[in-house]
Design a protein around this motif. Structure first.
Motif, PDB file in Angstrom:
ATOM      1  N   TYR A  29      73.106 107.684  61.704  1.00 53.94           N
ATOM      2  CA  TYR A  29      72.336 108.372  60.464  1.00 53.94           C
ATOM      3  C   TYR A  29      71.248 107.331  59.956  1.00 53.94           C
ATOM      4  O   TYR A  29      70.268 107.700  59.920  1.00 53.94           O
ATOM      5  N   LYS A  31      69.845 105.215  61.901  1.00 48.91           N
ATOM      6  CA  LYS A  31      68.480 105.206  62.852  1.00 48.91           C
ATOM      7  C   LYS A  31      67.969 106.388  62.776  1.00 48.91           C
ATOM      8  O   LYS A  31      66.359 106.355  62.896  1.00 48.91           O
ATOM      9  N   VAL A  32      68.361 107.485  62.528  1.00 46.81           N
ATOM     10  CA  VAL A  32      67.707 108.902  62.364  1.00 46.81           C
ATOM     11  C   VAL A  32      67.023 108.535  61.242  1.00 46.81           C
ATOM     12  O   VAL A  32      65.620 109.014  61.145  1.00 46.81           O
ATOM     13  N   MET A  35      63.739 106.718  62.077  1.00 44.16           N
ATOM     14  CA  MET A  35      62.948 107.588  62.750  1.00 44.16           C
ATOM     15  C   MET A  35      62.218 108.571  62.135  1.00 44.16           C
ATOM     16  O   MET A  35      60.987 108.511  62.142  1.00 44.16           O
ATOM     17  N   HIS A  36      62.778 109.212  61.095  1.00 46.72           N
ATOM     18  CA  HIS A  36      62.173 110.120  60.344  1.00 46.72           C
ATOM     19  C   HIS A  36      61.099 109.592  59.354  1.00 46.72           C
ATOM     20  O   HIS A  36      59.976 110.135  59.081  1.00 46.72           O
ATOM     21  N   VAL A  50      60.691 112.327  68.777  1.00 41.40           N
ATOM     22  CA  VAL A  50      61.674 113.452  68.861  1.00 41.40           C
ATOM     23  C   VAL A  50      62.425 113.158  70.036  1.00 41.40           C
ATOM     24  O   VAL A  50      63.752 113.251  70.280  1.00 41.40           O
ATOM     25  N   ALA A  53      65.157 110.406  69.051  1.00 43.31           N
ATOM     26  CA  ALA A  53      66.337 111.447  68.262  1.00 43.31           C
ATOM     27  C   ALA A  53      67.156 112.024  69.255  1.00 43.31           C
ATOM     28  O   ALA A  53      68.409 112.250  68.992  1.00 43.31           O
ATOM     29  N   ALA A  56      69.286 109.513  70.364  1.00 43.58           N
ATOM     30  CA  ALA A  56      70.599 108.955  69.563  1.00 43.58           C
ATOM     31  C   ALA A  56      71.527 110.352  69.044  1.00 43.58           C
ATOM     32  O   ALA A  56      72.896 109.911  69.047  1.00 43.58           O
TER      33      ALA A  56
END
Length: 65
Positions: A29, A31-32, A35-36, A50, A53, A56
């Motif tokens: 979570y 890491k996402v 990235m967001h 993308v 993600a 991940a």
């Protein structure tokens, strides 16, 4: 061992696995979310992020199984 003792051992093992799984999901979570944030800043690198993600997501799927 009685059935009650076996059940208690199985539940204890399951609790340990759930804590480990929860830690892994929290890590994914974070890491996402990172990235967001990067995606919002770097519109040109959207496809790279993308794909990361996706990796991940794959990693979290492997951890889950």
């Amino acid at each position: 061992m009685t059935n009650e003792e076996l059940l208690r051992d199985r539940v204890a093992k399951l609790e340990v696995q759930m804590v480990h799984f929860s830690d892994k999901v929290d890590d994914v979570y974070k890491k996402v979310e990172e990235m967001h944030a990067i995606l919002l800043q770097a519109k040109g690198a959207r496809w790279v992020i993308v794909e990361l993600a996706g990796v991940a997501g794959l990693a979290s799927g492997l951890v889950r199984s």
